[in-house]
Design an enzyme around this catalytic site. Structure first.
Site, PDB file in Angstrom:
ATOM      1  N   HIS A 109       0.059 -12.425   1.547  1.00  0.00           N
ATOM      2  CA  HIS A 109      -0.680 -11.466   0.731  1.00  0.00           C
ATOM      3  C   HIS A 109      -0.769 -11.909  -0.727  1.00  0.00           C
ATOM      4  CE1 HIS A 109      -1.353  -6.865  -0.145  1.00  0.00           C
ATOM      5  NE2 HIS A 109      -2.456  -7.586  -0.250  1.00  0.00           N
TER       6      HIS A 109
ATOM      7  N   TYR B 177       0.828  -1.201   0.000  1.00  0.00           N
ATOM      8  CA  TYR B 177       0.000   0.000   0.000  1.00  0.00           C
ATOM      9  C   TYR B 177       0.867   1.256   0.000  1.00  0.00           C
ATOM     10  CZ  TYR B 177      -3.532  -3.399   1.538  1.00  0.00           C
ATOM     11  OH  TYR B 177      -4.368  -4.490   1.660  1.00  0.00           O
TER      12      TYR B 177
END
Length: 330
Positions: free
Chosen positions: A141, A56
């Site tokens: 992830h 992010y």
């Protein structure tokens, strides 16, 4: 705000969790001040679970989240981050990271790495960016194309790190339900972060993953309850899974909204509450980028949703009959 135990672990998560991709400049920039205000507003609303990732904003989300939480009692909040993408310095230049969805300079590049050493380095880097000495939950992830390495190298290393006290729980975070179900069968994983696959428009998670998680005592965090926008504000041109929503889904979302409006319930509130009908669900994660969004998410979480609304959605075939719906107590 209610706190739930995450599966069999000692980790506690609030029913509403803060998704920190937005404060990593997802799609559009956010200032440091706005990011801090978003976290502060969520805290004031009772949120104590915050989720981030190196992905992010090329680490920006982790740095901002760590700065916003600094000075708050560490035992009062839960932080999760993710492993699988290492950040490596990129050649100097004027490029940005918008191709990956973030409005930040492309100072680093992401390198997929689910090796044991990569996992350890990833968490060390995340701890430094966050300014913390431990991670409460570490998620694998998006290992879609790296399943074998994630299962045979990354997961065992996370088990070792859990034993060392570096993290409290191991999870997998994905936008699909099939591979997380394999992790449930083949590992002793603690949690699943399932994005977009258990919503008013998509219940793929109910077929296998959620029943399996309930049977094995694995905690589930549901993300993407608005399916990237369509269930927040249904209209032609709205997005579904980060692409323009097809006409039939727009029509279905508008029908859902019409039923909700007859009961005086915002569609956002129904979308947020639905996952809590399933016993495996511990928290719902909402992406937040401003104080206003934090306050709205908390208000929607607490908005009453009558049983009759769920019943009518099923009567009108807007919700499958086998979808468990929340009671007023849950």
């Amino acid at each position: 705000m209610r706190r739930n135990r995450l599966g069999r672990t000692a980790v506690r998560v609030t029913e509403l969790s803060f998704g920190a991709a937005g404060i990593g400049n997802l799609f559009t920039p956010v200032t440091d001040e706005q990011a801090g205000q978003a976290v502060a507003a969520a805290w004031d609303a009772g949120v104590r679970y915050f989720d981030t990732a190196p992905h992010y904003g090329l680490g920006l989300s982790e740095r901002r989240l760590g700065a916003a939480l600094r000075g708050r009692p560490r035992d009062e909040y839960t932080v999760s981050t993710k492993v699988g993408r290492l950040l490596q310095p990129a050649a100097a230049g004027g490029a940005d990271d918008l191709a990956s969805g973030f409005a930040v300079p492309a100072t680093h590049r992401r390198v997929w790495d689910f090796s044991a050493s990569g996992v350890r380095r990833s968490l060390e880097d995340s701890l430094e960016r966050l300014g913390l000495d431990r991670i409460d939950i570490a998620y694998l992830h998006d290992p879609d194309d790296h399943a074998e390495q994630a299962l045979t190298e990354a997961y065992p290393e996370l088990e070792r790190l859990r034993g060392e006290g570096v993290l409290g729980a191991i999870g997998v975070g994905m936008n699909q339900a099939e591979l997380p179900a394999r992790f449930l069968r083949e590992t002793d994983i603690d949690a699943v972060l399932l994005a977009g696959r258990y919503t008013l428009l998509d219940q793929h998670g109910l077929a296998d993953l959620l029943p399996l998680a309930a049977a094995r005592g694995v905690g589930v965090v549901i993300g993407g309850v608005f399916n990237s926008g369509l269930l927040a504000a249904p209209r032609p041109g709205a997005t579904f899974d980060y692409a323009a929503a097809p006409d039939d889904l727009v029509a279905r979302a508008l029908d859902l909204q019409a039923v909700c409006e007859r009961y005086g319930v915002p569609l956002r509130a129904a979308a947020l509450r639905l996952p809590f009908g399933h016993a495996a669900v511990s928290s719902v994660l909402v992406g937040i980028r401003s104080a206003t969004e934090a306050e709205d998410a908390a208000a929607m979480l607490h908005h009453p949703v009558p049983d009759a609304l769920w019943a009518e959605l099923k009567e009108r075939d807007l919700l499958p009959p086998d979808v468990p719906t929340p009671t007023r107590e849950r």
